[in-house]
Design a protein around this motif. Structure first.
Motif, short mmCIF file in Angstrom:
data_model
loop_
_atom_site.label_atom_id
_atom_site.label_comp_id
_atom_site.label_asym_id
_atom_site.label_seq_id
_atom_site.Cartn_x
_atom_site.Cartn_y
_atom_site.Cartn_z
N ALA A 1 11.11 -43.38 -5.81
CA ALA A 1 10.74 -43.30 -7.21
C ALA A 1 11.97 -43.65 -8.05
O ALA A 1 13.09 -43.27 -7.70
CB ALA A 1 10.25 -41.90 -7.56
N LEU A 23 8.43 -34.61 -7.64
CA LEU A 23 9.46 -35.37 -8.34
C LEU A 23 10.13 -34.45 -9.33
O LEU A 23 9.45 -33.77 -10.10
CB LEU A 23 8.85 -36.54 -9.11
N ILE A 42 6.68 -45.32 -8.67
CA ILE A 42 6.68 -44.60 -7.40
C ILE A 42 6.09 -45.52 -6.34
O ILE A 42 4.95 -45.99 -6.49
CB ILE A 42 5.84 -43.31 -7.49
#
Length: 191
Positions: A1, A23, A42
């Motif tokens: 990401a 995340l 991502i």
């Protein structure tokens, strides 16, 4: 990401190996994305969705003060004209509550949050009843109508000893902007 803005820091944490991730996104305290926006990208191993994007956009008309709920918008205003009877036949209305303090607890018999809230109110109710405050559970209909005797049973099962008024046609709750349950309203001595 990764983000296409170097000011935004992202850490990927594997919660379940190969299956679940979180995340952690870190924004500078003074961060303001440009009008054109930025994105977090991502990469996944999912063939149907190999790339996910999360837009980072400036807020439109940000408000520093949270907007009041509809019920909170009534704070400091006169209570709307209302009238309902308790299961014991007592009138609950502006006139009947004149010069007293009353707590109206709008609930639905099939509301799980209400069933958790009512016993909590019961822990403090006796102290305020001693000071002349009256407590009313005002039953409202949410998706399903219940027979009066079932509503009485549900209220007793959760341990509430407040007076009970059944308003299955929802004539009173909407007057107090009780659009979700439970909604509790305190009417002061001045109405």
């Amino acid at each position: 990401a990764e983000a296409n803005d170097e000011k935004v820091k992202i850490a990927v944490n594997e919660v379940q190996p190969g299956k679940a991730y979180t995340l952690d996104v870190e924004w500078p305290a003074d961060y303001a994305p440009p009008e054109t926006g930025k994105v977090i990208t991502i990469q996944t191993d999912d063939t149907a969705k190999p790339i996910l994007t999360i837009p980072i956009k400036p807020m439109r008309n940000p408000s520093k003060t949270p907007q009041p709920t509809p019920a909170e918008a009534l704070v400091g205003k006169p209570a709307p004209a209302f009238n309902v009877k308790t299961t014991e036949g007592k009138e609950v209305s502006n006139a009947a509550l004149k010069d007293s303090v009353a707590v109206l607890n709008f609930f639905a018999p099939n509301c799980g949050f209400c069933k958790k809230q009512m016993p909590r109110v019961e822990t403090i109710r006796p102290n305020f009843v001693e000071k002349g405050v009256r407590f009313f559970n005002v039953s409202q209909t949410m998706k399903k109508e219940f027979p009066d005797d079932e509503i009485v049973k549900i209220v007793k099962e959760v341990g509430s000893n407040s007076e009970l008024a059944i308003d299955s046609k929802n004539t009173v709750g909407p007057l107090f902007n009780a659009g979700s349950f439970p909604t509790q309203v305190v009417i002061g001595k001045t109405g």
